[in-house]
Motif scaffolding. Structure first.
Motif, PDB file in Angstrom:
ATOM      1  N   ALA A   1      -3.018  17.860  -8.291  1.00 21.20           N
ATOM      2  CA  ALA A   1      -3.584  17.771  -6.940  1.00 21.20           C
ATOM      3  C   ALA A   1      -3.548  16.335  -6.432  1.00 21.20           C
ATOM      4  N   TRP A   2      -3.840  15.379  -7.306  1.00 23.00           N
ATOM      5  CA  TRP A   2      -3.766  13.974  -6.906  1.00 23.00           C
ATOM      6  C   TRP A   2      -2.338  13.595  -6.516  1.00 23.00           C
ATOM      7  N   GLY A   3      -1.365  14.067  -7.285  1.00 23.29           N
ATOM      8  CA  GLY A   3       0.028  13.760  -6.971  1.00 23.29           C
ATOM      9  C   GLY A   3       0.430  14.286  -5.607  1.00 23.29           C
ATOM     10  N   ALA A   4       0.008  15.517  -5.291  1.00 23.58           N
ATOM     11  CA  ALA A   4       0.330  16.100  -3.989  1.00 23.58           C
ATOM     12  C   ALA A   4      -0.350  15.332  -2.860  1.00 23.58           C
ATOM     13  N   THR A   5      -1.613  14.949  -3.075  1.00 24.31           N
ATOM     14  CA  THR A   5      -2.330  14.181  -2.054  1.00 24.31           C
ATOM     15  C   THR A   5      -1.672  12.828  -1.821  1.00 24.31           C
ATOM     16  N   LEU A   6      -1.295  12.154  -2.903  1.00 31.73           N
ATOM     17  CA  LEU A   6      -0.617  10.864  -2.752  1.00 31.73           C
ATOM     18  C   LEU A   6       0.700  11.010  -2.010  1.00 31.73           C
ATOM     19  N   ALA A   7       1.440  12.073  -2.287  1.00 33.06           N
ATOM     20  CA  ALA A   7       2.696  12.293  -1.576  1.00 33.06           C
ATOM     21  C   ALA A   7       2.439  12.392  -0.076  1.00 33.06           C
ATOM     22  N   ASP A   8       1.378  13.092   0.305  1.00 30.06           N
ATOM     23  CA  ASP A   8       1.015  13.203   1.718  1.00 30.06           C
ATOM     24  C   ASP A   8       0.633  11.849   2.299  1.00 30.06           C
ATOM     25  N   ARG A   9      -0.297  11.163   1.633  1.00 30.99           N
ATOM     26  CA  ARG A   9      -0.858   9.929   2.192  1.00 30.99           C
ATOM     27  C   ARG A   9       0.181   8.811   2.254  1.00 30.99           C
ATOM     28  N   LEU A  10       0.928   8.623   1.159  1.00 31.32           N
ATOM     29  CA  LEU A  10       1.881   7.512   1.120  1.00 31.32           C
ATOM     30  C   LEU A  10       3.074   7.772   2.032  1.00 31.32           C
ATOM     31  N   SER A  11       3.485   9.027   2.149  1.00 31.82           N
ATOM     32  CA  SER A  11       4.588   9.346   3.060  1.00 31.82           C
ATOM     33  C   SER A  11       4.189   9.133   4.513  1.00 31.82           C
TER      34      SER A  11
ATOM     35  N   ARG B   1      13.611   6.243  -6.133  1.00 26.85           N
ATOM     36  CA  ARG B   1      12.981   6.714  -4.901  1.00 26.85           C
ATOM     37  C   ARG B   1      12.571   5.506  -4.090  1.00 26.85           C
ATOM     38  N   ARG B   2      12.133   5.767  -2.874  1.00 29.63           N
ATOM     39  CA  ARG B   2      11.719   4.657  -2.015  1.00 29.63           C
ATOM     40  C   ARG B   2      10.459   3.995  -2.580  1.00 29.63           C
ATOM     41  N   PRO B   3      10.260   2.701  -2.321  1.00 24.60           N
ATOM     42  CA  PRO B   3       9.031   2.047  -2.773  1.00 24.60           C
ATOM     43  C   PRO B   3       7.830   2.574  -2.004  1.00 24.60           C
ATOM     44  N   LEU B   4       6.682   2.612  -2.685  1.00 24.36           N
ATOM     45  CA  LEU B   4       5.449   3.127  -2.094  1.00 24.36           C
ATOM     46  C   LEU B   4       4.412   2.010  -2.067  1.00 24.36           C
ATOM     47  N   SER B   5       3.586   1.988  -1.030  1.00 20.74           N
ATOM     48  CA  SER B   5       2.633   0.898  -0.843  1.00 20.74           C
ATOM     49  C   SER B   5       1.450   1.034  -1.794  1.00 20.74           C
ATOM     50  N   ALA B   6       1.240   0.025  -2.625  1.00 24.81           N
ATOM     51  CA  ALA B   6       0.140   0.029  -3.600  1.00 24.81           C
ATOM     52  C   ALA B   6      -0.265  -1.401  -3.909  1.00 24.81           C
ATOM     53  N   ILE B   7      -1.566  -1.651  -3.956  1.00 28.38           N
ATOM     54  CA  ILE B   7      -2.102  -2.995  -4.223  1.00 28.38           C
ATOM     55  C   ILE B   7      -3.121  -2.905  -5.346  1.00 28.38           C
ATOM     56  N   CYS B   8      -2.955  -3.750  -6.362  1.00 24.03           N
ATOM     57  CA  CYS B   8      -3.937  -3.834  -7.438  1.00 24.03           C
ATOM     58  C   CYS B   8      -4.921  -4.951  -7.105  1.00 24.03           C
ATOM     59  N   LEU B   9      -6.152  -4.601  -6.802  1.00 25.12           N
ATOM     60  CA  LEU B   9      -7.155  -5.584  -6.390  1.00 25.12           C
ATOM     61  C   LEU B   9      -7.519  -6.536  -7.517  1.00 25.12           C
ATOM     62  N   SER B  10      -7.460  -6.059  -8.758  1.00 24.70           N
ATOM     63  CA  SER B  10      -7.810  -6.919  -9.888  1.00 24.70           C
ATOM     64  C   SER B  10      -6.685  -7.873 -10.268  1.00 24.70           C
ATOM     65  N   ALA B  11      -5.529  -7.770  -9.598  1.00 23.09           N
ATOM     66  CA  ALA B  11      -4.431  -8.708  -9.825  1.00 23.09           C
ATOM     67  C   ALA B  11      -4.391  -9.810  -8.777  1.00 23.09           C
ATOM     68  N   GLU B  12      -5.236  -9.703  -7.757  1.00 19.89           N
ATOM     69  CA  GLU B  12      -5.290 -10.706  -6.695  1.00 19.89           C
ATOM     70  C   GLU B  12      -6.187 -11.859  -7.151  1.00 19.89           C
ATOM     71  N   THR B  13      -5.646 -12.706  -8.033  1.00 21.62           N
ATOM     72  CA  THR B  13      -6.499 -13.664  -8.740  1.00 21.62           C
ATOM     73  C   THR B  13      -7.146 -14.706  -7.821  1.00 21.62           C
ATOM     74  N   SER B  14      -6.402 -15.225  -6.873  1.00 19.99           N
ATOM     75  CA  SER B  14      -6.996 -16.243  -5.999  1.00 19.99           C
ATOM     76  C   SER B  14      -8.102 -15.649  -5.141  1.00 19.99           C
ATOM     77  N   SER B  15      -7.824 -14.487  -4.540  1.00 21.65           N
ATOM     78  CA  SER B  15      -8.858 -13.820  -3.743  1.00 21.65           C
ATOM     79  C   SER B  15     -10.052 -13.448  -4.617  1.00 21.65           C
ATOM     80  N   MET B  16      -9.765 -12.893  -5.794  1.00 25.26           N
ATOM     81  CA  MET B  16     -10.830 -12.393  -6.649  1.00 25.26           C
ATOM     82  C   MET B  16     -11.745 -13.524  -7.124  1.00 25.26           C
ATOM     83  N   THR B  17     -11.159 -14.635  -7.549  1.00 25.59           N
ATOM     84  CA  THR B  17     -11.990 -15.736  -8.039  1.00 25.59           C
ATOM     85  C   THR B  17     -12.760 -16.402  -6.901  1.00 25.59           C
TER      86      THR B  17
END
Length: 212
Positions: free
Chosen positions: A30-40, A72-88
């Motif tokens: 179900a998560w996979g189907a929802t992501l396909a909808d949202r990211l597309s 496949r085409r790239p999909l938009s995704a951001i890892c918040l815990s990898a944003e080191t300058s913003s996070m610190t």
């Protein structure tokens, strides 16, 4: 404990936990189907976690921006815990509880999905992130946690709870769940790409200005 005995114990924990994950396979689908909808539709996935869960959150976003199994085409995704300058900066200026929540407020848009990963399901910074997503409005919150019930699972729209006694086993099964989610998403996108487009209806054959 020797390395061999630890591996044997870990192996048994994983077997039991993976059986539990199989019982939640419909949730992953179900998560996979929802992501396909949202990211597309132009939405994005945001992800966050602490420690090993931070690495797994980044693993998830890298699979989406890059690829998992097939091209496949790239999909938009951001890892918040990898944003080191913003996070610190956020920890320094606002405190640990805001390190993910303020990023959610900055980046999340209605229709986006926020995936939060926590083996305990009790980390204050991920709980604050879930709450901030509610305040943004129409942001779907999913979590991957250890044993439920727990506060993060309760604060989420849906949750995968791994029933395992050790952090190591929970994180190992979370990685399997991440890969399963990517496989479900790719499968759903492939199905949609393979569907033939409907041919437009032919225009009626109208003759204008003709007399009998």
């Amino acid at each position: 404990m020797t390395a061999r005995s630890w591996i044997d114990e870990h192996d048994e924990e994983l077997r039991r936990a993976l059986r539990g994950l199989r019982r939640q396979a419909s949730t992953v689908e179900a998560w996979g189907a929802t992501l396909a909808d949202r990211l597309s539709a132009g939405g994005r996935l945001l992800a966050a976690g602490n420690g090993g869960s931070a690495a797994e959150a980044q693993h998830l976003t890298s699979e989406l921006v890059g690829r998992f199994l097939g091209e496949r085409r790239p999909l938009s995704a951001i890892c918040l815990s990898a944003e080191t300058s913003s996070m610190t900066a956020l920890v320094n200026d606002y405190g640990v509880a805001e390190m993910f929540a303020r990023q959610v407020e900055a980046h999340a848009r209605p229709g986006d999905v926020l995936v939060l990963m926590s083996t305990s399901g009790r980390s204050p910074n991920v709980l604050h992130a879930a709450q901030r997503a509610r305040e943004v409005g129409d942001v779907t919150v999913w979590s991957m946690t250890g044993r439920g019930p727990n506060p993060l699972a309760s604060a989420s729209d849906d949750a995968l709870c791994v029933d395992a006694p050790s952090t190591a086993a929970v994180q190992a099964v979370h990685l399997v769940a991440v890969h399963a989610l990517c496989a479900a998403l790719d499968s759903e996108l492939a199905l949609r790409d393979d569907r033939p487009e409907l041919e437009p209806e032919p225009a009626p054959n109208r003759q204008i200005g003709m007399t009998a």
